[in-house]
Scaffold this motif. Structure first.
Motif, PDB file in Angstrom:
ATOM      1  N   GLU A 152     -33.292  40.076  -4.563  1.00 16.47           N
ATOM      2  CA  GLU A 152     -32.849  39.164  -5.625  1.00 16.47           C
ATOM      3  C   GLU A 152     -31.614  39.715  -6.335  1.00 16.47           C
ATOM      4  OE1 GLU A 152     -36.320  38.527  -8.024  1.00 16.47           O
ATOM      5  OE2 GLU A 152     -37.299  37.323  -6.478  1.00 16.47           O
ATOM      6  N   LYS A 153     -31.592  41.020  -6.573  1.00 13.36           N
ATOM      7  CA  LYS A 153     -30.424  41.646  -7.205  1.00 13.36           C
ATOM      8  C   LYS A 153     -29.196  41.520  -6.313  1.00 13.36           C
ATOM      9  CE  LYS A 153     -33.040  45.013  -9.891  1.00 13.36           C
ATOM     10  NZ  LYS A 153     -33.376  46.442 -10.065  1.00 13.36           N
ATOM     11  N   LEU A 154     -29.380  41.720  -5.023  1.00 16.20           N
ATOM     12  CA  LEU A 154     -28.257  41.586  -4.086  1.00 16.20           C
ATOM     13  C   LEU A 154     -27.731  40.154  -4.061  1.00 16.20           C
ATOM     14  CD1 LEU A 154     -29.305  43.773  -1.021  1.00 16.20           C
ATOM     15  CD2 LEU A 154     -27.338  44.124  -2.517  1.00 16.20           C
ATOM     16  N   LYS A 155     -28.630  39.190  -4.132  1.00 13.70           N
ATOM     17  CA  LYS A 155     -28.198  37.787  -4.150  1.00 13.70           C
ATOM     18  C   LYS A 155     -27.373  37.488  -5.399  1.00 13.70           C
ATOM     19  CE  LYS A 155     -31.843  35.841  -1.246  1.00 13.70           C
ATOM     20  NZ  LYS A 155     -33.013  34.944  -1.204  1.00 13.70           N
ATOM     21  N   GLU A 156     -27.792  38.044  -6.535  1.00 15.74           N
ATOM     22  CA  GLU A 156     -27.028  37.866  -7.774  1.00 15.74           C
ATOM     23  C   GLU A 156     -25.647  38.517  -7.647  1.00 15.74           C
ATOM     24  OE1 GLU A 156     -29.368  39.431 -10.977  1.00 15.74           O
ATOM     25  OE2 GLU A 156     -30.961  37.954 -10.687  1.00 15.74           O
ATOM     26  N   GLN A 157     -25.610  39.735  -7.079  1.00 10.94           N
ATOM     27  CA  GLN A 157     -24.326  40.416  -6.874  1.00 10.94           C
ATOM     28  C   GLN A 157     -23.422  39.614  -5.945  1.00 10.94           C
ATOM     29  OE1 GLN A 157     -25.162  44.333  -5.389  1.00 10.94           O
ATOM     30  NE2 GLN A 157     -25.900  45.101  -7.370  1.00 10.94           N
ATOM     31  N   LEU A 158     -24.020  39.010  -4.932  1.00  6.96           N
ATOM     32  CA  LEU A 158     -23.238  38.196  -3.996  1.00  6.96           C
ATOM     33  C   LEU A 158     -22.615  37.003  -4.714  1.00  6.96           C
ATOM     34  CD1 LEU A 158     -22.295  37.585  -1.112  1.00  6.96           C
ATOM     35  CD2 LEU A 158     -24.436  36.327  -0.781  1.00  6.96           C
ATOM     36  N   GLU A 159     -23.376  36.347  -5.550  1.00  5.60           N
ATOM     37  CA  GLU A 159     -22.834  35.201  -6.290  1.00  5.60           C
ATOM     38  C   GLU A 159     -21.680  35.628  -7.191  1.00  5.60           C
ATOM     39  OE1 GLU A 159     -23.449  31.961  -5.823  1.00  5.60           O
ATOM     40  OE2 GLU A 159     -24.656  32.711  -4.167  1.00  5.60           O
ATOM     41  N   LEU A 160     -21.846  36.765  -7.868  1.00  9.04           N
ATOM     42  CA  LEU A 160     -20.776  37.257  -8.735  1.00  9.04           C
ATOM     43  C   LEU A 160     -19.534  37.617  -7.920  1.00  9.04           C
ATOM     44  CD1 LEU A 160     -22.810  39.521 -11.195  1.00  9.04           C
ATOM     45  CD2 LEU A 160     -21.795  37.282 -11.665  1.00  9.04           C
ATOM     46  N   ALA A 161     -19.741  38.250  -6.771  1.00  8.08           N
ATOM     47  CA  ALA A 161     -18.613  38.637  -5.920  1.00  8.08           C
ATOM     48  C   ALA A 161     -17.895  37.404  -5.376  1.00  8.08           C
ATOM     49  CB  ALA A 161     -19.100  39.523  -4.770  1.00  8.08           C
ATOM     50  N   LYS A 162     -18.651  36.379  -5.035  1.00  9.15           N
ATOM     51  CA  LYS A 162     -18.041  35.134  -4.547  1.00  9.15           C
ATOM     52  C   LYS A 162     -17.228  34.454  -5.650  1.00  9.15           C
ATOM     53  CE  LYS A 162     -21.169  33.753  -0.823  1.00  9.15           C
ATOM     54  NZ  LYS A 162     -22.156  32.733  -0.400  1.00  9.15           N
ATOM     55  N   GLU A 163     -17.767  34.473  -6.873  1.00  8.04           N
ATOM     56  CA  GLU A 163     -17.031  33.890  -8.002  1.00  8.04           C
ATOM     57  C   GLU A 163     -15.725  34.638  -8.228  1.00  8.04           C
ATOM     58  OE1 GLU A 163     -19.557  33.804 -11.440  1.00  8.04           O
ATOM     59  OE2 GLU A 163     -21.036  32.518 -10.450  1.00  8.04           O
ATOM     60  N   GLN A 164     -15.786  35.955  -8.181  1.00  7.31           N
ATOM     61  CA  GLN A 164     -14.585  36.774  -8.375  1.00  7.31           C
ATOM     62  C   GLN A 164     -13.570  36.491  -7.279  1.00  7.31           C
ATOM     63  OE1 GLN A 164     -13.869  38.602 -10.989  1.00  7.31           O
ATOM     64  NE2 GLN A 164     -11.911  39.233 -10.172  1.00  7.31           N
ATOM     65  N   LEU A 165     -14.030  36.363  -6.049  1.00  5.73           N
ATOM     66  CA  LEU A 165     -13.141  36.059  -4.928  1.00  5.73           C
ATOM     67  C   LEU A 165     -12.487  34.695  -5.114  1.00  5.73           C
ATOM     68  CD1 LEU A 165     -11.971  36.779  -2.162  1.00  5.73           C
ATOM     69  CD2 LEU A 165     -14.039  35.803  -1.126  1.00  5.73           C
ATOM     70  N   ALA A 166     -13.261  33.726  -5.559  1.00  8.39           N
ATOM     71  CA  ALA A 166     -12.706  32.391  -5.794  1.00  8.39           C
ATOM     72  C   ALA A 166     -11.632  32.428  -6.883  1.00  8.39           C
ATOM     73  CB  ALA A 166     -13.812  31.417  -6.178  1.00  8.39           C
ATOM     74  N   LYS A 167     -11.859  33.223  -7.920  1.00  5.63           N
ATOM     75  CA  LYS A 167     -10.859  33.361  -8.986  1.00  5.63           C
ATOM     76  C   LYS A 167      -9.581  34.003  -8.451  1.00  5.63           C
ATOM     77  CE  LYS A 167     -14.139  33.743 -12.804  1.00  5.63           C
ATOM     78  NZ  LYS A 167     -14.735  34.649 -13.799  1.00  5.63           N
TER      79      LYS A 167
END
Length: 139
Positions: A67-82
Motif C-alpha cells: 500500500e505504501k508503494l502504491k501511494e509512492q507510485l501515485e506521488l511519483a506519477k503526479e510529479q512526472l506529470a508536472k
C-alpha cells in the motif's frame, strides 16, 4: 359535447390528484455516507480490514508495504506529470529531471510487481488459496 366535457373533467380531476400526490411526497436526498454505503465504497475497506487481520503477521506487513508503494507510485506519477507539463522541455535540466522521474516511476512499478508476487507466494505457503482473498489483498 357531454362526452368531451366529461373527459375534460376527468382529465382535470386526474391532474389534480396527481399533483396532490406529488406535492405530498417529501423529497429525500441521500447523504454522502448513505450513497457510499449503497455503492459499496464504504463497505469494501471494512471487508479488506477484516481479511487483512486474518492474515499471518508477515503477510500483513507485506500488504502494508504494498500500500505504501502504491501511494509512492501515485506521488511519483503526479510529479512526472508536472514535469512533463513544463513549457521549457528543451532545457537540459528539465530533460534530466523528467528522465530521472520516469526511471523512479518504473522502479516503483517493478517493486510493486515483485512484492505482489511475493505476497502471492507467501499466501500459497500459508495454505491460503482463495482467489477472492488474493485479489482483495493485492488490489
Amino acid at each position: 359535447m357531454a362526452i368531451n366535457s366529461l373527459a375534460n373533467a376527468l382529465t382535470i380531476s386526474n391532474a389534480d390528484t396527481a399533483s396532490s400526490n406529488t406535492s405530498s411526497k417529501v423529497d429525500y436526498k441521500l447523504s454522502s455516507q448513505e450513497m457510499n454505503t449503497l455503492s459499496g465504497r464504504e463497505v469494501e475497506p471494512t471487508k479488506k480490514d477484516e481479511i487483512t487481520r486474518e492474515l499471518p503477521a508477515h503477510i500483513r506487513k507485506m500488504v502494508e508495504q504494498l500500500e505504501k508503494l502504491k501511494e509512492q507510485l501515485e506521488l511519483a506519477k503526479e510529479q512526472l506529470a508536472k514535469l512533463q507539463a513544463l513549457k521549457n522541455q528543451e532545457d537540459e535540466a528539465v530533460k534530466v529531471q523528467v528522465e530521472t522521474q520516469t526511471k523512479m516511476v518504473m522502479e516503483i512499478q517493478t517493486q510493486i510487481m515483485t512484492l505482489s508476487q511475493s505476497i502471492s507466494d507467501a499466501l500459497k505457503e500459508a495454505g491460503i488459496s482463495d482467489p477472492g482473498l488474493l485479489m482483495s489483498v493485492l488490489v
